[in-house]
Design a protein around this motif. Structure first.
Motif, PDB file in Angstrom:
ATOM      1  N   SER A 160       0.912  -1.134   0.220  1.00 30.83           N
ATOM      2  CA  SER A 160      -0.029   0.114   0.069  1.00 30.83           C
ATOM      3  C   SER A 160       0.939   1.189   0.191  1.00 30.83           C
ATOM      4  O   SER A 160       0.185   2.215  -0.551  1.00 30.83           O
ATOM      5  CB  SER A 160      -1.190  -0.008   1.144  1.00 30.83           C
ATOM      6  N   HIS A 161       2.016   1.105   0.411  1.00 31.81           N
ATOM      7  CA  HIS A 161       2.912   2.418   0.338  1.00 31.81           C
ATOM      8  C   HIS A 161       3.131   2.701  -1.249  1.00 31.81           C
ATOM      9  O   HIS A 161       3.783   3.853  -1.550  1.00 31.81           O
ATOM     10  CB  HIS A 161       4.337   1.968   0.845  1.00 31.81           C
ATOM     11  N   ARG A 162       2.869   1.880  -2.164  1.00 35.78           N
ATOM     12  CA  ARG A 162       3.192   2.283  -3.748  1.00 35.78           C
ATOM     13  C   ARG A 162       1.822   2.698  -4.177  1.00 35.78           C
ATOM     14  O   ARG A 162       1.835   2.873  -5.687  1.00 35.78           O
ATOM     15  CB  ARG A 162       3.823   0.841  -4.307  1.00 35.78           C
ATOM     16  N   ARG A 163       0.623   2.531  -3.586  1.00 31.31           N
ATOM     17  CA  ARG A 163      -0.778   3.010  -3.794  1.00 31.31           C
ATOM     18  C   ARG A 163      -0.807   4.333  -4.590  1.00 31.31           C
ATOM     19  O   ARG A 163      -1.771   4.683  -5.305  1.00 31.31           O
ATOM     20  CB  ARG A 163      -1.753   2.629  -3.146  1.00 31.31           C
ATOM     21  N   GLY A 164      -0.232   5.344  -3.668  1.00 36.49           N
ATOM     22  CA  GLY A 164      -0.425   6.824  -4.102  1.00 36.49           C
ATOM     23  C   GLY A 164      -1.581   7.395  -3.373  1.00 36.49           C
ATOM     24  O   GLY A 164      -2.030   8.339  -3.889  1.00 36.49           O
ATOM     25  N   THR A 165      -2.266   6.562  -2.525  1.00 32.41           N
ATOM     26  CA  THR A 165      -3.406   6.907  -1.727  1.00 32.41           C
ATOM     27  C   THR A 165      -3.427   6.734  -0.078  1.00 32.41           C
ATOM     28  O   THR A 165      -2.386   6.101   0.098  1.00 32.41           O
ATOM     29  CB  THR A 165      -4.870   6.306  -2.293  1.00 32.41           C
ATOM     30  N   MET A 166      -4.108   7.546   0.492  1.00 40.70           N
ATOM     31  CA  MET A 166      -4.422   7.059   1.827  1.00 40.70           C
ATOM     32  C   MET A 166      -5.727   6.326   2.158  1.00 40.70           C
ATOM     33  O   MET A 166      -6.428   5.996   1.451  1.00 40.70           O
ATOM     34  CB  MET A 166      -4.569   8.450   2.601  1.00 40.70           C
ATOM     35  N   PRO A 167      -5.531   5.503   3.316  1.00 42.83           N
ATOM     36  CA  PRO A 167      -6.659   4.605   3.627  1.00 42.83           C
ATOM     37  C   PRO A 167      -8.097   5.204   3.500  1.00 42.83           C
ATOM     38  O   PRO A 167      -9.021   4.739   3.124  1.00 42.83           O
ATOM     39  CB  PRO A 167      -6.401   4.131   5.097  1.00 42.83           C
ATOM     40  N   GLY A 168      -8.205   6.550   3.995  1.00 39.42           N
ATOM     41  CA  GLY A 168      -9.631   7.175   3.785  1.00 39.42           C
ATOM     42  C   GLY A 168      -9.839   7.703   2.650  1.00 39.42           C
ATOM     43  O   GLY A 168     -11.217   7.821   2.350  1.00 39.42           O
ATOM     44  N   ASP A 169      -8.965   7.865   1.656  1.00 38.89           N
ATOM     45  CA  ASP A 169      -9.395   7.778   0.053  1.00 38.89           C
ATOM     46  C   ASP A 169      -9.979   6.776  -0.381  1.00 38.89           C
ATOM     47  O   ASP A 169     -10.842   6.810  -1.318  1.00 38.89           O
ATOM     48  CB  ASP A 169      -8.004   7.882  -0.538  1.00 38.89           C
ATOM     49  N   GLU A 170      -9.943   5.576   0.033  1.00 41.63           N
ATOM     50  CA  GLU A 170     -10.423   4.120  -0.665  1.00 41.63           C
ATOM     51  C   GLU A 170     -11.425   3.504   0.572  1.00 41.63           C
ATOM     52  O   GLU A 170     -12.007   2.538   0.109  1.00 41.63           O
ATOM     53  CB  GLU A 170      -9.358   3.198  -0.785  1.00 41.63           C
ATOM     54  N   MET A 171     -11.513   3.728   1.807  1.00 42.12           N
ATOM     55  CA  MET A 171     -12.306   3.009   2.618  1.00 42.12           C
ATOM     56  C   MET A 171     -13.161   3.899   3.291  1.00 42.12           C
ATOM     57  O   MET A 171     -12.923   5.179   3.776  1.00 42.12           O
ATOM     58  CB  MET A 171     -11.253   2.403   3.743  1.00 42.12           C
ATOM     59  N   ALA A 172     -14.358   3.516   3.448  1.00 43.84           N
ATOM     60  CA  ALA A 172     -15.483   4.268   4.364  1.00 43.84           C
ATOM     61  C   ALA A 172     -15.117   4.561   5.777  1.00 43.84           C
ATOM     62  O   ALA A 172     -15.583   5.651   6.153  1.00 43.84           O
ATOM     63  CB  ALA A 172     -16.886   3.510   4.192  1.00 43.84           C
ATOM     64  N   ASN A 173     -14.416   3.494   6.240  1.00 43.57           N
ATOM     65  CA  ASN A 173     -13.905   3.513   7.787  1.00 43.57           C
ATOM     66  C   ASN A 173     -12.737   2.828   7.861  1.00 43.57           C
ATOM     67  O   ASN A 173     -12.648   1.737   8.014  1.00 43.57           O
ATOM     68  CB  ASN A 173     -15.014   3.020   8.636  1.00 43.57           C
TER      69      ASN A 173
END
Length: 255
Positions: A160-173
């Motif tokens: 996930s360090h290579r995704r270019g996103t943060m958890p809140g960008d992809e997860m509702a919670n």
């Protein structure tokens, strides 16, 4: 003193990590290093942490952060010589060099998830995503108890360090489980280095004893430290450390 000289003086050679270990750290964002601490070192550290927790009471951890449901301590650089291994061990420093290049210690803290507590939302230890390879921060968890599925082992989302996103960008919670998450389990004395841009978080301790760990957190040299080591360094600490260790802490003397 420069980075290359400091690392050489601390025993960091080019082969301190294998090619396979470097590849795992690049690909997955984490790397377990087993047997870094002996059983005697683990026992001594746990004893000292218990003493510090009792002495500091409700002020424990205030230098950096307090967290409900955990016992935390901060500024451990100044609180016992036995913690020096956390910013001096060649294998750990070799991993930091691989991820960051030029780095310094940002903070050295402890965290014990108490029974029935410790769950965190998935997060990264940086305010925004970065491009793969342009990493700013890297952490290490020093296991002071066996990490198990029952006692609050850290969860991570590999890669996930290579995704270019943060958890809140992809997860509702971000407190929810992620379908790709795994638990970082291992024996006490293991150190797990993880890229701090990797999505991670503590899990619930479902046992009746605390789950203890140290966190030695490193950052690029131009970044502010989580705890300003120069402002906090004590005379007796500075005097017992080597010039190479001074460089890793980014301290040049005492006030």
């Amino acid at each position: 003193m420069d980075m290359a000289t400091a690392l050489r003086d601390l025993g960091v050679s080019d082969d301190v990590l294998s090619s396979a270990e470097k590849e795992q750290l690049d690909r997955d964002g984490y790397l377990p290093l087993e047997g870094i601490l002996s059983a005697e070192e683990v026992s001594g550290i746990n004893k000292r942490l218990a003493e510090l927790t009792a002495v500091e009471g409700d002020r424990a951890g205030l230098e950096v952060h307090q967290e409900k449901g955990t016992d935390r301590l901060a500024d451990l650089v100044n609180k016992d010589a036995r913690f020096e291994v956390c910013f001096s061990h060649p294998r750990v420093l070799g991993a930091m060099r691989h991820v960051l290049g030029e780095f310094k210690l940002s903070s050295l803290n402890s965290r014990a998830a108490l029974p029935g507590e410790g769950h965190q939302g998935l997060h990264a230890d940086f305010s925004h995503p970065v491009e793969p390879g342009a990493y700013e921060v890297c952490n290490s968890i020093w296991l002071l108890d066996d990490f198990t599925p029952e006692n609050g082992a850290t969860r991570v989302v590999p890669g996930s360090h290579r995704r270019g996103t943060m958890p809140g960008d992809e997860m509702a919670n971000p407190a929810d489980d992620h379908p790709d998450q795994i638990l970082l389990t291992g024996k006490a004395g293991t150190v797990i280095v993880f890229n701090s841009h990797l999505w991670h978080g503590g899990t619930l301790n479902r046992t009746n004893t605390p789950r203890r760990a140290l966190h030695a957190y490193f950052a690029l040299r131009h970044l502010p430290q989580q705890l300003d080591q120069q402002a906090h360094i004590r005379v007796q600490t500075y005097n017992r450390l080597t010039p190479a260790q001074h460089f890793i802490l980014a301290v040049t003397g005492t006030n």
